[in-house]
Scaffold this active site. Structure first.
Site, PDB file in Angstrom:
ATOM      1  N   ASP A   1      61.223 -38.574   7.211  1.00 21.93           N
ATOM      2  CA  ASP A   1      61.267 -39.719   6.495  1.00 21.93           C
ATOM      3  C   ASP A   1      61.746 -41.326   7.104  1.00 21.93           C
ATOM      4  O   ASP A   1      62.702 -40.933   7.892  1.00 21.93           O
ATOM      5  CB  ASP A   1      61.670 -39.541   5.122  1.00 21.93           C
ATOM      6  CG  ASP A   1      60.996 -38.604   4.228  1.00 21.93           C
ATOM      7  OD1 ASP A   1      60.093 -37.998   4.766  1.00 21.93           O
ATOM      8  OD2 ASP A   1      61.236 -38.607   2.894  1.00 21.93           O
TER       9      ASP A   1
ATOM     10  N   HIS B   1      65.220 -36.832   8.460  1.00 22.98           N
ATOM     11  CA  HIS B   1      65.079 -38.392   8.599  1.00 22.98           C
ATOM     12  C   HIS B   1      65.069 -38.546  10.107  1.00 22.98           C
ATOM     13  O   HIS B   1      66.202 -38.493  10.805  1.00 22.98           O
ATOM     14  CB  HIS B   1      66.035 -39.236   7.787  1.00 22.98           C
ATOM     15  CG  HIS B   1      65.999 -38.747   6.503  1.00 22.98           C
ATOM     16  ND1 HIS B   1      66.483 -37.910   5.592  1.00 22.98           N
ATOM     17  CD2 HIS B   1      65.325 -39.590   5.301  1.00 22.98           C
ATOM     18  CE1 HIS B   1      66.223 -37.765   4.333  1.00 22.98           C
ATOM     19  NE2 HIS B   1      65.558 -38.805   4.223  1.00 22.98           N
TER      20      HIS B   1
END
Length: 484
Positions: free
Chosen positions: A295, A439
């Site tokens: 992400d 991430h």
């Protein structure tokens, strides 16, 4: 230089969140763009496409738990280190008090809203030896809830990063500017609150016509009214007041083909030599699949992550923030070319459950459009920031043909910046059909990926995309999928 149109100065009090030009898609949260199919708002500053600044990188931080939601981003402009340092300080000035305030609060009850701070940026100028960066911070609750606005300028001639007040000629220029703004600010704001101080004039830039835009943080000059107060002054009212930097900043804002000349402007790597062709999809009804998802990117470490995935022969799903995708189009293009899946993570990483339907649609649609423009196809997956969804988000996802892709393994890599800890959580939590959250904006997470892939493969897993997992599940637009 394009001449100003000579119209009367404009003052606006706009409800909602602040935004720069939607076409920039480069890191702001927005108010003007929600109701903007007609003429553009003259109080919106000019916005520069961040992808045109070679070597620009984004610095992104995110955090999510039951106590707070936090997302901050700012640019690192090559050759302008003092500006990067000042922007980092500006973000800290917003996030540090918020973290201290929420550290002592109990977790939100299930279904209750979680406090949120979102900090975004826009380039307002980037040409010659001048850079302007506008920072907007939105806070959901507390005495200082609402949006703050600051614009910082870098002067390549002096090597200094300065506030917006440096656009005018010292205290005398600021006093005369104060008089002009007071006369134009409108009935809904309190002219007495417009004082001749740098703190009051913390956000100034130029619009597409060269008018001077002076904007204020929520409640600062209109304490009883929500929303943004901004004034656009024509050249006749401010040109004599501009400093040398102010004149160069205006010229940079009006340059049709902006080009920075600060040095250290090397291009970012788009991909390794001999980048592999897209890998074919895998049948997860047969194979023991697990989806690696990343992400908030792209970011400075995403190219290195792609190198690692390339070496490991592993495919992943990248849920990109639209603002970052616009800043790193070559990285998004590489993700797609190398067989990875690209999902929609909204334009600005706002908690979508706090927004009106038209705002939710804009957050998602603009990222769809950005990815389509870069890669030739739009995402089919939406990952709402923080995994926060409701009926409105579901309706928007359904209307755009998107499945909501969540996760069932959280590596907490934002909390523990330790590659070995992140790898252990990923591998320990893996199950057939699982979705692992990470991430790519954190270098320690990228460091963990070779170990994660090697250990998963040793246990018989095949790294796959989320759509590979969904292939046999007949998911419909709007559905939420968490894996397994």
């Amino acid at each position: 230089m394009r001449p100003a149109r000579g119209r009367a100065a404009t003052a606006v009090l706009a409800a909602g969140l602040l935004g720069a030009a939607a076409s920039a898609c480069a890191g702001t949260s927005g108010d003007g763009r929600w109701a903007r199919p007609g003429a553009p708002d003259p109080t919106l500053p000019h916005a520069v496409d961040a992808a045109t600044v070679s070597g620009l990188e984004t610095v992104t931080e995110s955090e999510q738990d039951a106590r707070r939601h936090l997302y901050t981003a700012y640019p690192a402009v090559p050759g302008a280190r003092p500006l990067t340092d000042r922007l980092a300080q500006a973000v800290d000035e917003l996030s540090d008090p918020y973290e201290q305030e929420t550290d002592g609060t109990p977790p939100a009850a299930p279904g209750a809203p979680v406090p949120e701070l979102n900090v975004q940026w826009t380039l307002t100028a980037a040409s010659g030896d001048v850079v302007g960066v506008r920072i907007t911070g939105w806070k959901s609750q507390g005495a200082d809830a609402g949006e703050t606005r600051r614009t910082y300028w870098y002067d390549g001639r002096t090597g200094q990063a300065v506030g917006s007040d440096a656009l005018v000629q010292g205290e005398p220029g600021l006093k005369r500017l104060t008089e002009r703004v007071r006369a134009r600010i409108g009935a809904k704001a309190d002219p007495v609150r417009v004082t001749a101080t740098p703190a009051t004039f913390a956000s100034m830039a130029f619009n597409d016509d060269g008018d001077l835009v002076v904007e204020f943080s929520d409640h600062s000059v209109a304490p009883g009214a929500p929303g943004r107060v901004a004034v656009a002054l024509p050249a006749s009212e401010f040109e004599p007041l501009l400093s040398d930097l102010g004149r160069r900043a205006r010229a940079a804002s009006l340059t049709p083909r902006p080009r920075l000349a600060l040095g250290a402007n090397a291009p970012r790597p788009g991909g390794p030599e001999g980048a592999r062709a897209p890998a074919s999809s895998v049948d997860c009804a047969v194979a023991k699949c697990v989806a690696l998802t990343f992400d908030d990117g792209p970011g400075p470490d995403t190219s290195r992550l792609l190198d690692e995935l390339n070496r490991a022969g592993a495919r992943a799903t990248f849920f990109v923030v639209g603002a970052n995708a616009a800043a790193y189009p070559e990285v998004v293009r590489r993700e797609s070319a190398e067989g990875h899946e690209i999902g929609d993570h909204s334009r600005d990483h706002r908690d979508l459950t706090r927004l009106a339907p038209i705002q939710v649609h804009s957050e998602v649609q603009e990222t769809q459009d950005a990815v389509r423009q870069i890669t030739g196809r739009a995402p089919v997956l939406l990952r709402p920031p923080y995994g926060a969804s409701n009926g409105v988000v579901t309706d928007v996802a359904r209307s755009l043909g998107l499945v909501q892709a969540l996760w069932n393994v959280d590596t907490l890599d934002w909390h523990d910046r330790d590659a070995s800890v992140v790898a252990e959580r990923a591998v320990k939590g893996a199950r057939p059909g699982g979705v692992i959250l990470m991430h790519d904006v954190y270098g320690t997470t990228v460091d963990a990926v070779p170990d994660i892939v090697a250990r998963l493969k040793a246990r018989g897993y095949t790294p796959a995309t989320v759509s590979d997992l969904l292939a046999a599940r007949h998911a419909r637009p709007g559905d939420r999928f968490s894996g397994w």
